[in-house]
Design a protein around this motif. Structure first.
Motif, PDB file in Angstrom:
ATOM      1  N   THR A  42       4.881   5.023   2.101  1.00 20.61           N
ATOM      2  CA  THR A  42       5.557   3.745   2.344  1.00 20.61           C
ATOM      3  C   THR A  42       6.931   3.702   1.707  1.00 20.61           C
ATOM      4  O   THR A  42       7.883   3.193   2.313  1.00 20.61           O
ATOM      5  CB  THR A  42       4.688   2.590   1.822  1.00 20.61           C
ATOM      6  N   ASP A  43       7.072   4.238   0.511  1.00 17.82           N
ATOM      7  CA  ASP A  43       8.380   4.208  -0.134  1.00 17.82           C
ATOM      8  C   ASP A  43       9.413   4.987   0.665  1.00 17.82           C
ATOM      9  O   ASP A  43      10.577   4.568   0.794  1.00 17.82           O
ATOM     10  CB  ASP A  43       8.298   4.717  -1.574  1.00 17.82           C
ATOM     11  N   ALA A  44       8.997   6.119   1.256  1.00 15.20           N
ATOM     12  CA  ALA A  44       9.921   6.921   2.064  1.00 15.20           C
ATOM     13  C   ALA A  44      10.292   6.191   3.351  1.00 15.20           C
ATOM     14  O   ALA A  44      11.451   6.242   3.794  1.00 15.20           O
ATOM     15  CB  ALA A  44       9.293   8.272   2.390  1.00 15.20           C
ATOM     16  N   LEU A  45       9.314   5.511   3.953  1.00 10.41           N
ATOM     17  CA  LEU A  45       9.599   4.781   5.189  1.00 10.41           C
ATOM     18  C   LEU A  45      10.522   3.595   4.920  1.00 10.41           C
ATOM     19  O   LEU A  45      11.451   3.329   5.693  1.00 10.41           O
ATOM     20  CB  LEU A  45       8.285   4.304   5.813  1.00 10.41           C
ATOM     21  N   LEU A  46      10.305   2.902   3.819  1.00  2.94           N
ATOM     22  CA  LEU A  46      11.191   1.792   3.454  1.00  2.94           C
ATOM     23  C   LEU A  46      12.613   2.286   3.229  1.00  2.94           C
ATOM     24  O   LEU A  46      13.580   1.649   3.659  1.00  2.94           O
ATOM     25  CB  LEU A  46      10.672   1.101   2.195  1.00  2.94           C
ATOM     26  N   GLU A  47      12.736   3.423   2.566  1.00  8.58           N
ATOM     27  CA  GLU A  47      14.068   3.978   2.322  1.00  8.58           C
ATOM     28  C   GLU A  47      14.745   4.378   3.627  1.00  8.58           C
ATOM     29  O   GLU A  47      15.948   4.178   3.809  1.00  8.58           O
ATOM     30  CB  GLU A  47      13.971   5.176   1.389  1.00  8.58           C
ATOM     31  N   ALA A  48      13.970   4.920   4.557  1.00 11.69           N
ATOM     32  CA  ALA A  48      14.529   5.316   5.839  1.00 11.69           C
ATOM     33  C   ALA A  48      15.033   4.108   6.620  1.00 11.69           C
ATOM     34  O   ALA A  48      16.089   4.151   7.261  1.00 11.69           O
ATOM     35  CB  ALA A  48      13.479   6.057   6.659  1.00 11.69           C
ATOM     36  N   ARG A  54       0.843  -1.182   0.000  1.00  3.56           N
ATOM     37  CA  ARG A  54       0.000   0.000   0.000  1.00  3.56           C
ATOM     38  C   ARG A  54       0.891   1.250   0.000  1.00  3.56           C
ATOM     39  O   ARG A  54       1.980   1.233   0.557  1.00  3.56           O
ATOM     40  CB  ARG A  54      -0.910   0.014   1.225  1.00  3.56           C
ATOM     41  N   PRO A  55       0.438   2.337  -0.616  1.00  9.18           N
ATOM     42  CA  PRO A  55       1.296   3.522  -0.737  1.00  9.18           C
ATOM     43  C   PRO A  55       1.495   4.284   0.567  1.00  9.18           C
ATOM     44  O   PRO A  55       2.393   5.116   0.661  1.00  9.18           O
ATOM     45  CB  PRO A  55       0.560   4.391  -1.766  1.00  9.18           C
ATOM     46  N   TRP A  56       0.653   4.014   1.578  1.00  7.16           N
ATOM     47  CA  TRP A  56       0.757   4.724   2.851  1.00  7.16           C
ATOM     48  C   TRP A  56       0.820   3.730   3.999  1.00  7.16           C
ATOM     49  O   TRP A  56       0.175   2.678   3.972  1.00  7.16           O
ATOM     50  CB  TRP A  56      -0.454   5.638   3.055  1.00  7.16           C
TER      51      TRP A  56
END
Length: 226
Positions: free
Chosen positions: A155-161, A105-107
């Protein structure tokens, strides 16, 4: 602001701290209005598609009767802080997606279970992300305190973090992990992100400790042992 339209988010619930100022009584098992704080938090994000709860195995009994069964995970090592717990949770959500063959999911909501009134903040954050989905949104209270454990993250930003931030995640602060994540602060209803850290905080909510000793009116952890 109109009602939130954003749907299709996942959630990571943090429920595994030491509760040292509560004499070791797990916050997730404290009760408000007949339900545990963990149950109350799960209800706040009941529209989440998949949920990961980061906490000890003792929480399985609370999760079993849920209308859906969140996956229970543990940060490694245990009690190594919220960043490590978020890392374990987001990894577990990836397992959900892989098993179903569906994309993530995106968020992703990140929510600590020790905020009894968080349900009032959730729709505000959802509405803010719906109006401007360009970056993650973090709750900020009336005193200007930003709460990374009440946030709706891309979600993409959290995965990158989690994958590309400082390593290891164990004992790393949330703000250190999020150093390269873009977010904006969103004002939430007063008191909706107030947490329960001490017995003084607990008694304001009439919180009992379930099958454990009742919260002492003196507000001292020592009195809980008497």
């Amino acid at each position: 602001m109109s009602g939130p339209k954003l749907r299709g988010y996942d959630a990571v619930i943090l429920a595994g701290g030491r509760s040292s100022r509560l004499g070791g009584v797990p916050k997730a098992e404290l009760r408000v209005g007949g339900e545990t704080l963990l149950e109350r938090t799960l209800r706040a994000v009941q529209e989440a598609v998949c949920v990961a709860v980061a906490g000890p195995p003792s929480l399985e009994g609370i999760l079993a009767p849920s209308s859906y069964t969140p996956v229970l995970v543990r940060e490694d090592p245990p009690f190594s802080g919220p960043a490590a717990a978020v890392g374990a949770g987001i990894a577990a959500l990836g397992g959900f997606s892989a098993g179903s063959g569906a994309p993530r999911r995106p968020w992703t909501f990140v929510l600590a279970c020790d905020m009894p009134d968080a349900a009032r903040a959730v729709p505000v954050l959802l509405g803010a992300a719906d109006e401007d989905p360009s970056c993650s949104v973090l709750a900020v209270d009336g005193a200007g305190k930003t709460q990374p454990l009440a946030g709706l993250y891309r979600t993409d930003a959290l995965l990158e973090a989690v994958a590309g931030g400082p390593a290891p995640l164990a004992n790393l602060s949330m703000f250190s992990m999020l150093a390269r994540v873009q977010w904006r602060e969103v004002a939430v209803p007063e008191g909706s992100t107030a947490d329960v850290d001490t017995w003084d905080d607990a008694v304001k909510w009439g919180i009992r400790s379930g099958s454990r000793a009742a919260a002492p009116s003196s507000g001292s952890a020592a009195a809980a042992k008497e």
